[in-house]
Scaffold this active site. Structure first.
Site, PDB file in Angstrom:
ATOM      1  N   SER A   1       0.851  -1.209   0.000  1.00  0.00           N
ATOM      2  CA  SER A   1       0.000   0.000   0.000  1.00  0.00           C
ATOM      3  C   SER A   1       0.877   1.246   0.000  1.00  0.00           C
ATOM      4  CB  SER A   1      -0.859   0.013   1.273  1.00  0.00           C
ATOM      5  OG  SER A   1      -0.045   0.351   2.390  1.00  0.00           O
ATOM      6  N   ASP A   2       0.316   2.336  -0.483  1.00  0.00           N
ATOM      7  CA  ASP A   2       0.981   3.603  -0.209  1.00  0.00           C
ATOM      8  C   ASP A   2       0.856   3.806   1.294  1.00  0.00           C
ATOM      9  OD1 ASP A   2       1.077   6.775  -2.008  1.00  0.00           O
ATOM     10  OD2 ASP A   2       2.239   6.006  -0.315  1.00  0.00           O
ATOM     11  N   TRP A   3       1.685   4.659   1.802  1.00  0.00           N
ATOM     12  CA  TRP A   3       1.799   4.817   3.259  1.00  0.00           C
ATOM     13  C   TRP A   3       0.518   5.420   3.852  1.00  0.00           C
ATOM     14  CZ3 TRP A   3       5.336   2.353   1.178  1.00  0.00           C
ATOM     15  CH2 TRP A   3       6.469   1.898   1.846  1.00  0.00           C
ATOM     16  N   GLY A   4      -0.259   4.563   4.503  1.00  0.00           N
ATOM     17  CA  GLY A   4      -1.507   5.023   5.094  1.00  0.00           C
ATOM     18  C   GLY A   4      -2.698   4.873   4.174  1.00  0.00           C
ATOM     19  N   ALA A   5      -2.561   4.073   3.122  1.00  0.00           N
ATOM     20  CA  ALA A   5      -3.645   3.949   2.143  1.00  0.00           C
ATOM     21  C   ALA A   5      -4.644   2.865   2.496  1.00  0.00           C
ATOM     22  CB  ALA A   5      -3.067   3.667   0.755  1.00  0.00           C
TER      23      ALA A   5
END
Ligand code: GLC
Length: 657
Positions: free
Chosen positions: A219-223
């Site tokens: 995932s993108d960071w915090g997605a």
């Protein structure tokens, strides 16, 4: 396999699906090796936990410059160079490259992306990935997908019809995947109302099954919004660590939403990544000095000469004045590299490159000061007495950055005034633009003789710009993004979506596809770039290999007295399409070094996908019978040769119209 999922407890497996912290993977209580992920596309951006600072690394040119080089070998060198810093400092996977399409020049991260055209973006990203991974360092192809603005990027849904997704927003990933990136990073935004991190159609049906991606989907960071839903959709790894992630997965499993088989399948991908990290050779091949030289080399290849009236460049000599502002390292956010390279000033670089033939002075109001009214008068007096004036203008890491979009695409008023007023007193003005995306040059471009687009070229920028201005290097870059005449001419104008949904109503008509369809004039077209040499195109041949496979050959001749490189481009036009199609689409290109007075034969191969569009009724790429034109050009609006061919597939391969 060295690491076997059977040797892990269910709890260890569940915890493995989320990062250990911001940058590292879990190790199942030490049973598994540690893997370190780190940004970014323009060089290593890695946190030093001990010193509590970002580690220093070579600041390579931003991806916009790599893209403007149109040079597969240079993209490979760029990636391989960054990989050496990764090996030296302990990063196992580089979180790059980004291939999101430049749908609007307002997008704050355009400096990090390749192009408005998916074929160019995917082809160069492929070479970049091959370069990084040739050193045994992994990559993360990002942000999958349709993350084309920074405005409200965590929540605003990208609403896109399937044909547009297939023809514009997925192909760069599809092409780059042939380099087998170790990971693909999903984006923050929802696509058609479903979070990218929970989008089974995109993650599993398309990316894994149709595109045959066999690496880790991170995932993108915090997605991630719900961990068990993400795992179910096909996401392998949530980054960074989030305290609720394990509980959500455990809860999903205990409620029967998630099976152990599904968890094992995701864990298996992570174990395979760990084996790649351990097995692939990692040898640093360059010194820090050599990496700097590579940074300069990539900049040389990606700087674009947009205009050069009276062949003002390369500078002959005389009294030269420098003025303007100098911010050129790169755009802001997770891609910004901290280098400890101490560049010489542009004045010193120019003096060194021009030698005795020129005397270079800096405007008495410095290169980074805003001009006061009194200062302006002195600066123009200064300019009036010189043989030529070099004005440095553009954006900086605050204007172009992750997390926000640009407010507009013109230069600041101060910079526009500096150009316009200097041009009133000196007819030999050279404007050097440092920016990561298209600039509206229309207020002043007709008033100056020469414009150089240096992009954000990293730590080697000033040396590269000086080498080109002095003629030590012949510029060979070409635009990978159209420079429109004004923001309202762009497909999305000044819109940012309505805060809930960003509707891609322009469909496949993005970039040059848009300006062609509506016959809009532009300041500088996609694929445009000048050289100190001049090139002629001749002898087009189209050789049929099968009904949909062709070899397109043509000759490029350097008609000047200087060696140079020419990027020739091949576009395809479906003349009588049964669906709306762009006027032309890029389907091949080659950058060719040609010595003065010599010729080179170039051959581009076309296959079925070069002619196909994505058919919604047929749910596949479809080549319709009929007339096609092959356009060979020095840019999308400078077509030098045109050929025709007719595709006549058997009737049972054609749908009834
Ligand atoms: C950021 C970016 C992504 C980057 C990641 C780690 O939010 O979107 O490109 O790699 O987080 O810094």
């Amino acid at each position: 396999m060295k690491y076997d999922v059977k040797n892990l407890t269910l709890e260890e497996k569940m915890k493995l699906l989320t990062g250990k912290n911001s940058w590292e993977l879990e190790t199942a209580n030490g049973k598994l090796p540690s893997v370190f992920l780190s940004d970014g596309p323009h060089g290593l951006r890695m946190w030093d936990a001990e010193k509590r600072e970002t580690k220093k690394a070579t600041a390579m040119p931003n991806i916009v410059v790599v893209a403007n080089s149109w040079d597969r070998e240079l993209a490979y060198l760029d990636g391989a160079t960054i990989a050496d810093d990764c090996i030296e400092k302990g990063a196992d996977v580089l979180l790059a490259p980004g291939v999101n399409i430049k749908r609007t020049p307002l997008c704050g991260r355009n400096f990090e992306y390749f192009s408005e055209d998916p074929y160019l973006a995917g082809t160069l990203a492929k070479a970049y990935i091959e370069g990084v991974q040739s050193k045994g360092v992994g990559t993360s192809l990002k942000h999958y997908c349709a993350n084309n603005r920074e405005y409200d990027r965590f929540y605003q849904s990208s609403e896109i019809d399937e044909r547009t997704l297939r023809e514009i927003y997925l192909p760069a990933f599809e092409i780059a995947l042939t380099a087998q990136p170790w990971t693909v990073m999903c984006s923050y935004n929802p696509i058609n109302g479903v979070w990218a991190s929970e989008n089974k159609w995109l993650l599993t049906d398309i990316l894994r099954n149709e595109f045959a991606f066999d690496g880790v989907i991170v995932s993108d960071w915090g997605a991630v919004h719900n961990s068990w839903k993400a795992v179910k959709a096909g996401l392998d790894l949530e980054m960074p660590y989030r305290d609720k992630a394990y509980e959500e997965i455990k809860d999903g499993y205990e409620k029967g939403y998630l099976t152990e088989e599904e968890i094992d399948a995701r864990v298996q991908k992570i174990l395979e990544l760990m084996e790649k990290v351990e097995n692939d050779k990692k040898v640093v091949a360059t010194t820090k000095e050599e990496r700097h030289e590579n940074a300069v080399k990539v900049a040389h290849g990606g700087i674009v000469l947009l205009k050069n009236e009276d062949n003002l460049l390369p500078l002959k000599g005389g009294n030269i004045l420098l003025n303007g502002t100098l911010e050129y390292m790169g755009g802001g956010g997770s891609a910004f590299v901290q280098t400890d390279y101490k560049p010489r000033s542009l004045k010193e670089e120019l003096a060194s490159a021009l030698g005795e033939r020129a005397r270079v002075s800096v405007s008495n109001f410095g290169m980074n000061s805003e001009l006061s009214l009194y200062g302006a008068r002195n600066a123009y007096q200064d300019a009036y007495e010189k043989d030529a004036v070099i004005l440095c203008v553009g954006n900086n890491a605050h204007i172009e950055s992750e997390s926000h979009d640009r407010a507009g695409i013109r230069l600041s008023c101060t910079q526009e005034d500096l150009i316009l007023n200097t041009a009133k007193v000196n007819k030999n003005v050279i404007v050097v633009i440092f920016a990561g995306s298209a600039i509206d040059v229309s207020p002043w471009v007709d008033k100056v003789k020469t414009v150089l687009f240096a992009g954000f070229s990293g730590e080697g920028t000033l040396q590269a710009v000086a080498d080109i201005i002095a003629g030590k290097v012949n510029p060979s870059g070409k635009l990978s993004e159209t420079f429109p005449l004004c923001l309202s001419d762009t497909p999305t104008g000044d819109t940012r979506g309505d805060g809930f949904v960003d509707c891609y109503q322009e469909g496949v008509f993005v970039g040059y596809r848009w300006y062609d369809k509506y016959e809009k004039a532009v300041a500088f077209p996609f694929g445009h770039g000048l050289s100190y040499a001049s090139f002629e195109y001749s002898d087009l041949e189209i050789c049929k290999k099968s009904e949909t496979d062709y070899e397109v050959s043509y000759t490029v001749t350097n008609t000047s007295r200087v060696d140079g490189k020419e990027v020739s481009q091949v576009y395809v036009r479906d003349v009588f399409a049964m669906v709306t199609r762009p006027n032309k689409e890029l389907k091949g290109f080659e950058k060719t070094f040609i010595k003065a007075g010599e010729s080179k034969r170039v051959t581009i191969t076309l296959n079925a996908r070069s002619f196909a569009y994505y058919s919604i009724p047929l749910k596949k790429w479809y080549v319709e019978n009929g007339d096609f034109e092959i356009l060979v050009g020095a840019s999308s609006r400078d077509i030098r040769l045109t050929g025709k061919l007719k595709i006549e597939l058997p009737e049972n391969e054609q749908v009834t119209h």
